[in-house]
Design a protein around this motif. Structure first.
Motif, PDB file in Angstrom:
ATOM      1  N   TYR A   1       0.846  -1.193   0.000  1.00 28.23           N
ATOM      2  CA  TYR A   1       0.000   0.000   0.000  1.00 28.23           C
ATOM      3  C   TYR A   1       0.880   1.240   0.000  1.00 28.23           C
ATOM      4  CZ  TYR A   1      -3.844  -3.069   1.349  1.00 28.23           C
ATOM      5  OH  TYR A   1      -4.785  -4.056   1.380  1.00 28.23           O
ATOM      6  N   VAL A   2       0.342   2.362  -0.484  1.00 30.02           N
ATOM      7  CA  VAL A   2       1.025   3.642  -0.404  1.00 30.02           C
ATOM      8  C   VAL A   2       0.050   4.686   0.124  1.00 30.02           C
ATOM      9  CG1 VAL A   2       2.703   3.210  -2.239  1.00 30.02           C
ATOM     10  CG2 VAL A   2       0.501   4.223  -2.803  1.00 30.02           C
ATOM     11  N   GLY A   3       0.617   5.751   0.681  1.00 33.99           N
ATOM     12  CA  GLY A   3      -0.207   6.842   1.176  1.00 33.99           C
ATOM     13  C   GLY A   3       0.615   8.094   1.351  1.00 33.99           C
ATOM     14  N   ALA A   4      -0.046   9.227   1.334  1.00 40.57           N
ATOM     15  CA  ALA A   4       0.608  10.519   1.558  1.00 40.57           C
ATOM     16  C   ALA A   4      -0.431  11.485   2.095  1.00 40.57           C
ATOM     17  CB  ALA A   4       1.208  11.056   0.275  1.00 40.57           C
ATOM     18  N   ILE A   5      -0.092  12.204   3.117  1.00 40.81           N
ATOM     19  CA  ILE A   5      -1.013  13.187   3.678  1.00 40.81           C
ATOM     20  C   ILE A   5      -0.978  14.426   2.795  1.00 40.81           C
ATOM     21  CG2 ILE A   5      -1.525  14.648   5.656  1.00 40.81           C
ATOM     22  CD1 ILE A   5      -0.235  12.463   7.407  1.00 40.81           C
ATOM     23  N   THR A   6      -2.148  14.879   2.382  1.00 41.51           N
ATOM     24  CA  THR A   6      -2.279  16.020   1.498  1.00 41.51           C
ATOM     25  C   THR A   6      -2.960  17.178   2.214  1.00 41.51           C
ATOM     26  OG1 THR A   6      -2.566  14.490  -0.342  1.00 41.51           O
ATOM     27  CG2 THR A   6      -3.175  16.756  -0.739  1.00 41.51           C
ATOM     28  N   TYR A   7      -2.406  18.358   2.064  1.00 46.77           N
ATOM     29  CA  TYR A   7      -2.943  19.593   2.633  1.00 46.77           C
ATOM     30  C   TYR A   7      -4.062  20.109   1.732  1.00 46.77           C
ATOM     31  CZ  TYR A   7      -2.833  24.610   3.773  1.00 46.77           C
ATOM     32  OH  TYR A   7      -3.149  25.893   4.118  1.00 46.77           O
TER      33      TYR A   7
ATOM     34  N   ARG B   1      -4.480  -0.755  -7.786  1.00 47.77           N
ATOM     35  CA  ARG B   1      -4.416   0.708  -7.944  1.00 47.77           C
ATOM     36  C   ARG B   1      -5.711   1.384  -7.484  1.00 47.77           C
ATOM     37  NH1 ARG B   1       0.798   2.237  -8.825  1.00 47.77           N
ATOM     38  NH2 ARG B   1       1.758   0.895 -10.324  1.00 47.77           N
ATOM     39  N   ARG B   2      -6.387   0.764  -6.539  1.00 50.22           N
ATOM     40  CA  ARG B   2      -7.649   1.316  -6.021  1.00 50.22           C
ATOM     41  C   ARG B   2      -7.461   1.971  -4.671  1.00 50.22           C
ATOM     42  NH1 ARG B   2     -12.632  -2.601  -7.566  1.00 50.22           N
ATOM     43  NH2 ARG B   2     -12.366  -2.367  -9.798  1.00 50.22           N
ATOM     44  N   LEU B   3      -8.297   2.944  -4.422  1.00 50.33           N
ATOM     45  CA  LEU B   3      -8.336   3.584  -3.119  1.00 50.33           C
ATOM     46  C   LEU B   3      -8.947   2.598  -2.134  1.00 50.33           C
ATOM     47  CD1 LEU B   3      -7.911   6.237  -1.530  1.00 50.33           C
ATOM     48  CD2 LEU B   3     -10.279   6.802  -2.112  1.00 50.33           C
ATOM     49  N   ALA B   4      -8.173   2.182  -1.163  1.00 50.07           N
ATOM     50  CA  ALA B   4      -8.650   1.201  -0.188  1.00 50.07           C
ATOM     51  C   ALA B   4      -9.296   1.866   1.015  1.00 50.07           C
ATOM     52  CB  ALA B   4      -7.485   0.324   0.264  1.00 50.07           C
ATOM     53  N   GLY B   5      -8.851   3.067   1.355  1.00 47.23           N
ATOM     54  CA  GLY B   5      -9.409   3.782   2.489  1.00 47.23           C
ATOM     55  C   GLY B   5      -8.886   5.206   2.515  1.00 47.23           C
ATOM     56  N   TRP B   6      -9.546   6.049   3.281  1.00 47.05           N
ATOM     57  CA  TRP B   6      -9.110   7.432   3.402  1.00 47.05           C
ATOM     58  C   TRP B   6      -9.738   8.050   4.633  1.00 47.05           C
ATOM     59  CZ3 TRP B   6     -13.008  11.085   3.289  1.00 47.05           C
ATOM     60  CH2 TRP B   6     -14.230  10.654   2.789  1.00 47.05           C
ATOM     61  N   ALA B   7      -9.172   9.184   5.036  1.00 46.75           N
ATOM     62  CA  ALA B   7      -9.721   9.955   6.148  1.00 46.75           C
ATOM     63  C   ALA B   7      -9.388  11.422   5.913  1.00 46.75           C
ATOM     64  CB  ALA B   7      -9.133   9.492   7.480  1.00 46.75           C
ATOM     65  N   ILE B   8     -10.217  12.301   6.448  1.00 49.83           N
ATOM     66  CA  ILE B   8     -10.006  13.742   6.395  1.00 49.83           C
ATOM     67  C   ILE B   8     -10.146  14.289   7.804  1.00 49.83           C
ATOM     68  CG2 ILE B   8     -10.911  15.954   5.566  1.00 49.83           C
ATOM     69  CD1 ILE B   8     -11.746  14.571   3.013  1.00 49.83           C
TER      70      ILE B   8
END
Length: 85
Positions: free
Chosen positions: A11-17, A37-44
């Motif tokens: 998996y990969v991830g990066a916090i975006t402003y 290449r799918r979005l597996a999860g996210w949070a804001i």
């Protein structure tokens, strides 16, 4: 380029402003599964703390099942390596 031969292994991830006009900025933490290449999860959230990351990983786990044994690559390592995650 990062790739994976099998699903749920990398998996990969990066916090975006995310600037918000007239309000406190928000931060988004996606978790992308590399084989599909799918979005597996996210949070804001309105902070870039450990809770943002743990919420994103929990969302990925609900979507993809167990993340045990998977490798996660990020650019904000300290938040992803917290004892809470």
């Amino acid at each position: 380029m990062f790739t994976a031969a099998a699903v749920n292994t990398k998996y990969v991830g990066a916090i975006t402003y995310l600037p918000v006009s007239g309000a406190k900025p928000l931060y988004r933490a996606p978790v992308i599964e590399l084989a599909s290449r799918r979005l597996a999860g996210w949070a804001i959230a309105d902070h870039m703390g450990t809770e943002l990351v743990s919420d994103a990983l929990a969302a990925a786990e609900r979507t993809r099942g167990s993340l045990n044994g998977a490798i996660m690559h990020t650019v904000h390592g300290s938040r992803y390596t917290s004892g809470a995650c």
